[in-house]
Design a protein around this motif. Structure first.
Motif, PDB file in Angstrom:
ATOM      1  N   ALA A  68      66.611  18.779  11.102  1.00  0.00           N
ATOM      2  CA  ALA A  68      66.293  17.635  11.961  1.00  0.00           C
ATOM      3  C   ALA A  68      64.949  17.031  11.588  1.00  0.00           C
ATOM      4  N   ARG A  69      63.948  17.865  11.296  1.00  0.00           N
ATOM      5  CA  ARG A  69      62.633  17.348  10.910  1.00  0.00           C
ATOM      6  C   ARG A  69      62.705  16.591   9.588  1.00  0.00           C
ATOM      7  N   VAL A  70      63.440  17.121   8.618  1.00  0.00           N
ATOM      8  CA  VAL A  70      63.545  16.478   7.307  1.00  0.00           C
ATOM      9  C   VAL A  70      64.241  15.126   7.430  1.00  0.00           C
ATOM     10  N   VAL A  99      59.502  18.347  -0.715  1.00  0.00           N
ATOM     11  CA  VAL A  99      59.052  17.002  -1.103  1.00  0.00           C
ATOM     12  C   VAL A  99      59.050  16.048   0.088  1.00  0.00           C
ATOM     13  N   VAL A 100      59.998  16.235   1.017  1.00  0.00           N
ATOM     14  CA  VAL A 100      60.017  15.367   2.195  1.00  0.00           C
ATOM     15  C   VAL A 100      58.836  15.691   3.100  1.00  0.00           C
ATOM     16  N   ASP A 101      58.563  16.978   3.318  1.00  0.00           N
ATOM     17  CA  ASP A 101      57.415  17.355   4.145  1.00  0.00           C
ATOM     18  C   ASP A 101      56.100  16.921   3.504  1.00  0.00           C
ATOM     19  N   ALA A 102      56.034  16.943   2.175  1.00  0.00           N
ATOM     20  CA  ALA A 102      54.810  16.547   1.493  1.00  0.00           C
ATOM     21  C   ALA A 102      54.642  15.034   1.439  1.00  0.00           C
ATOM     22  N   GLY A 103      55.681  14.271   1.809  1.00  0.00           N
ATOM     23  CA  GLY A 103      55.574  12.825   1.838  1.00  0.00           C
ATOM     24  C   GLY A 103      55.671  12.157   0.481  1.00  0.00           C
ATOM     25  N   VAL A 104      56.420  12.748  -0.455  1.00  0.00           N
ATOM     26  CA  VAL A 104      56.570  12.154  -1.783  1.00  0.00           C
ATOM     27  C   VAL A 104      57.417  10.884  -1.677  1.00  0.00           C
ATOM     28  N   ALA A 105      56.979   9.822  -2.307  1.00  0.00           N
ATOM     29  CA  ALA A 105      57.682   8.545  -2.240  1.00  0.00           C
ATOM     30  C   ALA A 105      58.970   8.602  -3.050  1.00  0.00           C
ATOM     31  N   GLU A 106      59.908   7.734  -2.679  1.00  0.00           N
ATOM     32  CA  GLU A 106      61.202   7.731  -3.369  1.00  0.00           C
ATOM     33  C   GLU A 106      61.056   7.320  -4.829  1.00  0.00           C
ATOM     34  N   ASP A 107      60.164   6.387  -5.135  1.00  0.00           N
ATOM     35  CA  ASP A 107      59.966   5.991  -6.527  1.00  0.00           C
ATOM     36  C   ASP A 107      59.524   7.177  -7.379  1.00  0.00           C
ATOM     37  N   THR A 108      58.679   8.027  -6.831  1.00  0.00           N
ATOM     38  CA  THR A 108      58.230   9.210  -7.565  1.00  0.00           C
ATOM     39  C   THR A 108      59.383  10.182  -7.774  1.00  0.00           C
ATOM     40  N   LEU A 109      60.208  10.372  -6.748  1.00  0.00           N
ATOM     41  CA  LEU A 109      61.369  11.251  -6.893  1.00  0.00           C
ATOM     42  C   LEU A 109      62.313  10.727  -7.971  1.00  0.00           C
ATOM     43  N   LEU A 110      62.564   9.426  -7.967  1.00  0.00           N
ATOM     44  CA  LEU A 110      63.471   8.840  -8.956  1.00  0.00           C
ATOM     45  C   LEU A 110      62.889   8.947 -10.364  1.00  0.00           C
ATOM     46  N   ASP A 111      61.574   8.796 -10.498  1.00  0.00           N
ATOM     47  CA  ASP A 111      60.945   8.931 -11.819  1.00  0.00           C
ATOM     48  C   ASP A 111      61.163  10.338 -12.372  1.00  0.00           C
ATOM     49  N   HIS A 112      60.992  11.353 -11.533  1.00  0.00           N
ATOM     50  CA  HIS A 112      61.214  12.736 -11.979  1.00  0.00           C
ATOM     51  C   HIS A 112      62.695  12.975 -12.295  1.00  0.00           C
ATOM     52  N   LEU A 113      63.586  12.447 -11.469  1.00  0.00           N
ATOM     53  CA  LEU A 113      65.014  12.652 -11.707  1.00  0.00           C
ATOM     54  C   LEU A 113      65.461  11.974 -13.006  1.00  0.00           C
ATOM     55  N   ASP A 114      64.991  10.775 -13.245  1.00  0.00           N
ATOM     56  CA  ASP A 114      65.393  10.051 -14.452  1.00  0.00           C
ATOM     57  C   ASP A 114      64.789  10.668 -15.708  1.00  0.00           C
TER      58      ASP A 114
END
Length: 208
Positions: A68-70, A99-114
């Motif tokens: 629920a928090r995430v 990563v959600v608790d740490a507040g990582v932005a979606e653009d950063t997540l996508l950069d790592h995934l790509d």
């Protein structure tokens, strides 16, 4: 009367046994539905919803309160369900929570995934721990620290004239500040002659 009580008892026992036998079948059927849904999303990730992300975390034994928090924080951070699903598929649901608790932005997540890279997990665990930390009274830090209480720059007051502002300088000849020095127990340095006096001596041996 006794016969009626016996019939009621037998009926209740029969209903109990039927319900107990049917519950595992429903659980197995529900798990089969989830597995089928997960296989579909593996081929069509564009169909992922936040409900699918919730089911994925719950199926990985993530506590319901954490789920629920995430989900609440992901909505506040404008994370998409598809990005969260991709991240969990690569790094697992526990690191999705990080990563959600740490507040990582979606653009950063996508950069790592790509790019196929990973963030600094040690630093992210630190940020996530600070974000979820609570005070001894149980009040979250983001509620305890009220940034709105900081006054505006226009509300602050400063001294206009600093000419009258001075500090007292100590007297260099005041020896009372040395009252607590340790006693001198050695003879000190031996006497010496200045180098200028050596220039007039004619007793130096000649060097070949």
């Amino acid at each position: 009367m006794l016969l009626g009580l016996c019939l009621i008892t037998v009926a209740l026992l029969g209903w109990r046994l039927t319900a107990t036998a049917a519950r595992p079948d429903r659980q197995v059927s529900g798990q089969r539905d989830l597995d089928r849904r997960f296989r579909q999303l593996h081929h069509h990730p564009e169909r992922v919803t936040f409900h699918d992300v919730e089911n994925l975390m719950l199926s990985d034994s993530v506590p319901a309160a954490t789920v629920a928090r995430v989900l609440a924080r992901s909505a506040a951070q404008h994370l998409t369900a598809r990005t969260m699903w991709r991240w969990a598929a690569v790094h697992g649901t526990s690191r999705l929570v990080t990563v959600v608790d740490a507040g990582v932005a979606e653009d950063t997540l996508l950069d790592h995934l790509d790019a196929g890279t990973s963030p600094d997990w040690t630093m992210l665990h630190l940020f996530a721990g600070l974000a979820t930390a609570t005070t001894p009274a149980g009040v979250p830090l983001d509620e305890l620290i009220d940034l709105d209480a900081v006054p505006d720059y226009d509300d602050l007051t400063f001294l206009d004239d600093l000419t009258d502002w001075s500090t007292a300088s100590p007297d260099p000849f005041e020896l009372r500040q040395f009252d607590n020095l340790p006693p001198i127990t050695g003879p000190g340095l031996a006497p010496y002659r200045p180098v200028a006096e050596w220039e007039g001596d004619g007793d130096w041996p000649e060097v070949a």
